[in-house]
Design an enzyme around this catalytic site. Sequence first.
Site, PDB file in Angstrom:
ATOM      1  N   ALA A  31       0.871  -1.184   0.000  1.00  0.00           N
ATOM      2  CA  ALA A  31       0.000   0.000   0.000  1.00  0.00           C
ATOM      3  C   ALA A  31       0.909   1.236   0.000  1.00  0.00           C
ATOM      4  O   ALA A  31       0.818   2.125   0.844  1.00  0.00           O
ATOM      5  CB  ALA A  31      -0.964   0.014   1.187  1.00  0.00           C
ATOM      6  N   HIS A  36       7.158   5.532   1.618  1.00  0.00           N
ATOM      7  CA  HIS A  36       7.897   4.349   1.165  1.00  0.00           C
ATOM      8  C   HIS A  36       8.824   4.707  -0.005  1.00  0.00           C
ATOM      9  O   HIS A  36       9.968   4.257  -0.070  1.00  0.00           O
ATOM     10  CB  HIS A  36       6.929   3.267   0.675  1.00  0.00           C
ATOM     11  N   GLU A 147      11.806   6.727  10.073  1.00  0.00           N
ATOM     12  CA  GLU A 147      11.757   7.235  11.457  1.00  0.00           C
ATOM     13  C   GLU A 147      10.311   7.359  11.937  1.00  0.00           C
ATOM     14  O   GLU A 147      10.072   7.496  13.130  1.00  0.00           O
ATOM     15  CB  GLU A 147      12.464   8.586  11.538  1.00  0.00           C
TER      16      GLU A 147
HETATM   17  P1  AMP Z   1       5.060  -0.154   6.451  1.00  0.00           P
HETATM   18  O1  AMP Z   1       4.695  -0.551   5.065  1.00  0.00           O
HETATM   19  O2  AMP Z   1       4.069   0.730   7.113  1.00  0.00           O
HETATM   20  O3  AMP Z   1       5.482  -1.337   7.283  1.00  0.00           O
HETATM   21  O4  AMP Z   1       6.361   0.745   6.295  1.00  0.00           O
HETATM   22  C1  AMP Z   1       7.504   0.274   5.619  1.00  0.00           C
HETATM   23  C2  AMP Z   1       8.638   1.210   5.880  1.00  0.00           C
HETATM   24  O5  AMP Z   1       8.289   2.527   5.440  1.00  0.00           O
HETATM   25  C3  AMP Z   1       8.972   1.328   7.369  1.00  0.00           C
HETATM   26  O6  AMP Z   1      10.371   1.404   7.526  1.00  0.00           O
HETATM   27  C4  AMP Z   1       8.287   2.606   7.755  1.00  0.00           C
HETATM   28  O7  AMP Z   1       8.885   3.248   8.864  1.00  0.00           O
HETATM   29  C5  AMP Z   1       8.483   3.432   6.495  1.00  0.00           C
HETATM   30  N1  AMP Z   1       7.498   4.508   6.434  1.00  0.00           N
HETATM   31  C6  AMP Z   1       6.142   4.393   6.553  1.00  0.00           C
HETATM   32  N2  AMP Z   1       5.556   5.617   6.513  1.00  0.00           N
HETATM   33  C7  AMP Z   1       6.560   6.505   6.379  1.00  0.00           C
HETATM   34  C8  AMP Z   1       6.612   7.940   6.293  1.00  0.00           C
HETATM   35  N3  AMP Z   1       5.509   8.685   6.342  1.00  0.00           N
HETATM   36  N4  AMP Z   1       7.822   8.519   6.174  1.00  0.00           N
HETATM   37  C9  AMP Z   1       8.953   7.783   6.140  1.00  0.00           C
HETATM   38  N5  AMP Z   1       8.980   6.428   6.211  1.00  0.00           N
HETATM   39  C10 AMP Z   1       7.797   5.806   6.334  1.00  0.00           C
END
Ligand code: AMP
Length: 282
Positions: A31, A36, A147
């Site tokens: 998603a 990302h 972060e």
């Molecule tokens: P997730 O798909 O939510 O597990 O996120 C995958 C990676 O993207 C993780 O390392 C999250 O910390 C990073 N991530 C998610 N949202 C953000 C954001 N708004 N800014 C920076 N990194 C993000």
Amino acid sequence: MQTVNRIDPLRDAVAALRADGAVALVPTMGALHEGHLTLVRAARRQAAHVVVSIFVNPRQFGPNEDLAAYPRQLAADSALLEAEGVSLLWAPEASAMYPAGYATNISVSGVSEGLCGANRPGHFDGVATVVCKLFNQVRPDLALFGEKDWQQLAVIRRMARDLDLVRPHVDRILGVPTVREADGLAMSSRNAYLTPAEREAAAALPRAMRAAIAAIAGGAAVEAALAGLEQALLGAGFASVDYAQLCDADSLAPLASRGTAPARLLVAARIGKARLIDNMAA
Ligand code: AMP
């Protein structure tokens, strides 16, 4: 961009990439949004090849959490990654990650225990376990995390040090600053759960956090500033606040007052069907 969903072809594909240059890993649950993609772009600046994993990891969801509802859009994600110049998409089925008989768990004590760890029992075991597996599967030269998930980053760094994953396989674990919407809300796949009215109200989260940080910097008592933050969120339409804490930025130990060491304000709060988290330097 090559896409693989079983372990053996993954190993072959990564071996071919590694023969050609450094490999950076960006683990995600899909998603994909601009947050990302910012990790992917940072990875591309650091390494010849970027491997992105997309896996909605059942082990990091509690029994009453949103595993079934979590957005899944592999075709759209794949197109975004292709356009970013990603070399390899690793998109395993749950059965490839956790075959029948799977029995191993990784648990990081200390840094996993407060904040989201207290609200979501077992969550960081699930995160540590899947990230350790991803590191072993891909054996990247570096891995990038947001972060946005500050506690997750601390848990992964601790695990990588404790299990000697830092060298030679994962040389570096890089944290990338949080990417935000124009109104300050941190980008998150879970923002899709919000109705338009809830989405508008959710901007109170970063706003109230900045106000609390300014109040503390101006000499307000931490407890009073955090109480004010909580009231502001409830007043703006949040249903509840799981936690709002000022912590040591590295150990995540709660701070009753702002000392000289780097501090971080971390908040988790619920609005509509979403549980939103955010953190900022304080
Ligand atoms: P997730 O798909 O939510 O597990 O996120 C995958 C990676 O993207 C993780 O390392 C999250 O910390 C990073 N991530 C998610 N949202 C953000 C954001 N708004 N800014 C920076 N990194 C993000």
